[in-house]
Enzyme design. Structure first.
Site, mmCIF file in Angstrom:
data_model
loop_
_atom_site.group_PDB
_atom_site.id
_atom_site.type_symbol
_atom_site.label_atom_id
_atom_site.label_comp_id
_atom_site.label_asym_id
_atom_site.label_seq_id
_atom_site.Cartn_x
_atom_site.Cartn_y
_atom_site.Cartn_z
ATOM 1 N N CYS A 116 -5.548 -3.394 2.387
ATOM 2 C CA CYS A 116 -5.366 -3.489 3.830
ATOM 3 C C CYS A 116 -6.659 -3.613 4.630
ATOM 4 C CB CYS A 116 -4.539 -2.308 4.323
ATOM 5 S SG CYS A 116 -3.754 -2.616 5.929
ATOM 6 N N LYS A 145 -9.078 2.459 -2.005
ATOM 7 C CA LYS A 145 -9.348 1.773 -0.737
ATOM 8 C C LYS A 145 -10.745 2.142 -0.256
ATOM 9 C CE LYS A 145 -7.060 0.969 3.741
ATOM 10 N NZ LYS A 145 -5.843 1.292 4.514
ATOM 11 N N GLU A 147 0.837 -1.194 0.000
ATOM 12 C CA GLU A 147 0.000 0.000 0.000
ATOM 13 C C GLU A 147 0.879 1.253 0.000
ATOM 14 O OE1 GLU A 147 -3.546 1.812 2.912
ATOM 15 O OE2 GLU A 147 -2.464 -0.027 3.448
#
Length: 658
Positions: free
Chosen positions: A167, A115, A46
Site C-alpha cells: 500500500c 510494510k 493487505e
C-alpha cells in the site's frame, strides 16, 4: 504459460473484520478456483487474514494468535497446490508488530515482507499498532518454523521473479519497488488497503501506470473490499494489473462481492525491453550492489546512497512446477500502430502530422529551398506527403504554389488514380505539372533492347527510376527539394525500387506504417484543410494499393495490387511492430497474430506471410542502409542513423528455422 506469459490473479475476497477463520476459508476458496484456472501467482489485500480495519484489536493477543492458527490452516490447505499465494497478515517480531505480506506455496511460508512506510495522517494511523519494516533482515518464528522476514526480498518463481510492496510503499517518493525492479524483479505485487474517495482510483492508476512504465515491469495492485467498509471509510476492492505502463486488467467499481481479475503478464517482453534500454541497466549499476557482500556506499558518494541503508536483497526460490495451460484472456490488437479509441486515434494523427510538418519546415528553412517537389500518384503515400508539404509551406508563411506537384502517368496508371491526383493538387493550390513517362521509358526500352510486352522487374523498375529522375531534375530546375513518399511498411519489406522511389531529399513518411496512413489523411483532411479534401481523400483511401507499374485490366481498373504480391499490410505491420518494438521470436509473433486475427487469417496464412516478411526484411536491408533523412514520428523506426543499425548481409537462418 508459453512465450513468457505469466498467469496472475488479484483477488479481494469477502471478509469479516477480525474473523480470521472466515477470512481464510474465503481465501482458500479463491486459491483453489485460481489453481483450476491455471493461475501461477495469486495476491490478496493487505492484512486480509484479519481484516485491515481491526483498529486497537491488533493489540489483542487473541487476534494475533488466531491469525497464526488461520495461517496454519492455509498452509495445510496449500500443501498439494503448485500456485504461489500472497496474503496479508500481522506478525509479531521483537516486541513489535509488523504488517506483512506472506508468500506461501506447497504448505510452507517462503518469506515475509514487512510494510516499510506506515501512513500516520488523515484517516490513517498505522504507527499506533505497527512498526516499520525498513532495514529488517531477520528470521521469525511463525506457524512452527523459522521464516525469513526482510524488507528487501525477491522471489524466484518458475516463470518470473517478483517483489512485494504494501500500500503506502507505492505512495512514497522513492518506493521499494524501484530497487526491487532494478535488482531483477519482473513483477511487483502490492497488497493494499486504500479506502475509496472521489478521484482516488484514477490517481492510483496513474501512479501504477507510471511506476510500471518507468521501471519497465509488471505491477499488480489489489485493495480491501466491501467487508472492510466500517466507521468513516469505504473500501471497494479495486484490482488493477499493468505491464510497462499498459493497463491489462481492472476490476469494476463498487462491488459488494468478491473481486477478482486475471491477467497474463508478458515477462519476456519486460526483459527484452530492459535489455534494450541502457538507462535501466545504468541505473541498476548506480543503485544496486553488485554482490551480496558489497558494502553500503558512503553518504557522500552520490545522492541516493541512503537507499543502501536497507539490507542486501534476499533471493527466495519458489518450488518448481510445470505451469498449467489456462484460458488465455489477454487480447492483442491487430493494428498495434493504430489506437482503437477514437480520441486517442485523433490525438495520434495530430501528433504524427505535426511531427512530419515541423521536420519538413526545418529542412526547407535550412536549405533555403525555393520549392518542394512531390510526385503525386493518387495513392495513399503521395497524398499524405503532399498534404504535409503544403501545410509546411503555410507554416513558413508561403503558399501552396511553392509546392510543385508532379503527376507522371505511365503504362499502368488508371483513370481513377489520375483523376484523384489532379483533384488533390487543384484543391491544395499547388503548382501542377503532368509529365508522361510513356515516351521516355519506351525509348529507354528500345535503347536497351527490352521487350516491352514482358512485364518483369526491369519493366517495372525502369518506370520508377524514370519518375525519380524527373522529380530530381524538376527540383534542380525550380531550386527545390524532392519530398519522398515511401512509408515504413514499404521500407521493412524493401518494396521500393533502389534509386527509384527509394530515393528523395527528405522522406516525410519514412516512419509511418501503411495501416496508420489512411487515418492521418482522414484527420488532416477534416482538421487541417477544413474538410474540402474529404471526398477525394476517401476515394483515395478506398483505392487498392498499387505501384501501377503494369497495365490496367480491360476495364481500365488497377490490375497490379501490392497486397496480392507481398501480403496483407495489417499482417506485415503486426509482424514489424512486434519484431522491432519488442524483439519477439517469429513463433511467438505468429501465435499472437493467430489470436489477434482470429476469423480473418488462419494459421497457415499467417505462417506463409510471416516467412515472406522475414525473408524480405533481411534481404532488403541494403536499401534501408542508405535512406534519406526523415522525421521519426512513432516508437518504431528503420532509420540507419537512429533506431536500426543492421548489417546489410546479416543471415536470417535462426529466424527461418522458427
Amino acid at each position: 504459460m508459453k512465450f513468457g506469459f505469466v498467469n496472475i490473479s488479484a483477488c479481494a475476497p469477502r471478509v469479516r473484520v477480525a474473523d480470521t477463520m472466515f477470512n481464510v476459508n474465503e481465501i482458500k476458496s479463491e486459491i483453489v478456483q485460481a489453481e483450476g484456472r491455471g493461475v501461477e501467482i495469486i495476491v490478496f489485500p493487505e492484512l486480509c487474514v484479519t481484516g485491515y480495519t481491526c483498529g486497537d484489536l491488533f493489540h489483542q493477543q487473541t487476534l494475533i494468535e488466531s491469525a497464526e492458527m488461520a495461517m496454519i490452516e492455509l498452509m495445510n490447505f496449500t500443501r498439494s497446490l503448485d500456485i504461489v499465494s500472497i496474503v496479508g497478515i500481522p506478525v509479531a517480531w521483537r516486541g513489535t508488530l509488523l504488517n506483512c505480506a506472506a508468500v506461501m506455496q506447497k504448505g510452507r511460508i517462503l518469506g515475509l515482507v514487512p510494510k516499510t512506510y506506515l501512513p500516520n495522517y488523515k484517516e490513517f494511523y498505522e504507527m499506533r499498532w505497527f512498526h516499520s519494516g525498513a532495514g529488517i533482515d531477520d528470521l521469525v518464528w511463525l506457524c512452527g518454523s523459522q521464516v525469513p522476514v526482510s524488507s528487501a526480498m525477491i522471489f524466484n518463481a518458475p516463470s518470473c521473479r517478483f517483489g512485494i510492496e504494501i500500500c503506502e510503499d507505492l505512495w512514497s517518493p522513492i518506493p521499494p519497488s524501484s530497487l526491487l525492479y532494478l535488482q531483477g524483479a519482473d513483477i511487483i505485487f502490492n497488497l493494499s488497503a486504500d479506502n475509496d474517495a472521489a478521484g482516488k482510483r484514477a490517481y492510483l492508476e496513474s501512479m501504477v501506470s507510471a511506476t510500471s512504465a518507468r521501471c519497465i515491469g509488471g505491477y499488480v495492485c489489489v485493495g480491501c473490499g466491501y467487508g472492510e467498509s466500517t466507521g468513516d471509510v469505504v473500501f471497494d476492492g479495486k484490482a488493477i494489473v499493468y505491464e510497462a505502463g499498459k493497463l491489462l486488467a481492472s476490476s469494476a467499481d463498487y462491488s459488494m462481492n468478491s473481486v477478482r481479475v486475471d491477467a497474463q503478464i508478458d515477462v519476456e517482453r519486460i526483459r527484452l525491453a530492459r535489455r534494450q534500454n541502457t538507462t535501466f541497466a545504468g541505473t541498476a549499476d548506480m543503485f544496486v550492489p553488485k554482490t551480496a557482500a558489497s558494502e553500503a556506499v558512503s553518504q557522500s558518494s552520490f545522492v541516493g546512497a541512503t537507499l543502501f541503508s536497507r539490507p542486501n536483497t534476499r533471493n527466495i526460490d519458489c518450488e518448481l512446477f510445470t505451469p498449467r495451460e489456462c484460458q488465455f484472456t489477454r487480447k492483442f490488437s491487430p493494428t498495434p500502430f493504430v489506437p482503437h479509441d477514437q480520441a486517442k486515434l485523433a490525438s495520434r494523427c495530430r501528433e504524427v502530422f505535426n511531427i512530419q510538418t515541423m521536420g519538413l519546415c526545418r529542412r526547407l528553412e535550412h536549405t533555403q529551398a525555393r520549392t518542394a517537389v512531390v510526385g503525386v500518384s493518387g495513392g495513399l503515400d503521395s497524398t499524405l506527403a503532399l498534404m504535409v508539404t503544403v501545410e509546411a509551406m503555410r507554416r513558413l508563411g508561403r503558399t501552396g504554389k511553392d509546392v510543385v506537384a508532379v503527376t507522371m502517368p505511365g503504362f499502368g496508371t488508371s483513370d481513377r488514380t489520375h483523376t484523384n491526383a489532379h483533384t488533390l493538387m487543384e484543391l491544395l493550390g499547388c503548382t501542377m505539372r503532368e509529365i508522361s513517362i510513356v515516351k521516355s521509358v519506351t525509348q529507354h526500352f528500345e535503347d536497351l533492347g527490352i521487350d516491352a510486352t514482358v512485364h518483369d522487374t526491369t519493366y517495372e523498375n525502369a518506370q520508377a527510376r524514370e519518375r525519380t529522375q524527373i522529380l530530381m531534375d524538376v527540383a534542380n530546375q525550380t531550386g527545390g527539394l524532392v519530398i519522398g513518399t515511401g512509408d515504413l511498411s514499404e521500407l521493412a519489406l524493401g518494396w521500393a525500387t533502389y534509386n527509384g522511389d527509394h530515393m528523395s531529399m527528405y522522406g516525410v513518411n519514412a516512419s509511418l506504417p501503411k495501416t496508420l496512413i489512411p487515418h492521418v489523411i482522414r484527420w488532416a483532411a477534416g482538421n487541417v484543410f477544413g474538410g474540402t479534401l474529404s471526398a477525394v481523400c476517401e476515394d483515395i483511401i478506398d483505392t487498392p494499393i498499387s505501384p501501377e507499374l503494369t497495365p490496367a485490366d480491360e476495364n481500365g481498373d488497377i490490375a497490379q495490387k501490392t497486397e496480392d504480391l507481398v501480403g496483407p499490410y495489417p499482417l506485415h505491420d503486426f509482424f514489424l511492430y512486434h519484431t522491432m518494438r519488442h524483439g519477439f521470436r517469429p513463433d511467438k509473433i505468429a501465435w499472437m497474430a493467430e489470436q489477434a486475427f482470429e476469423g480473418e487469417y488462419d494459421a497457415e496464412t499467417i505462417a506463409h506471410w510471416s516467412a515472406v516478411f522475414y525473408r524480405r526484411f533481411f534481404s532488403q536491408q541494403f536499401k534501408r542502409s542508405c535512406l534519406p533523412d526523415g522525421p521519426k514520428a512513432l516508437s518504431v523506426s528503420l532509420s540507419p542513423r537512429g533506431d536500426w543499425r543492421m548489417p546489410s548481409d546479416a543471415s536470417m537462418t535462426c529466424w527461418k528455422r522458427e
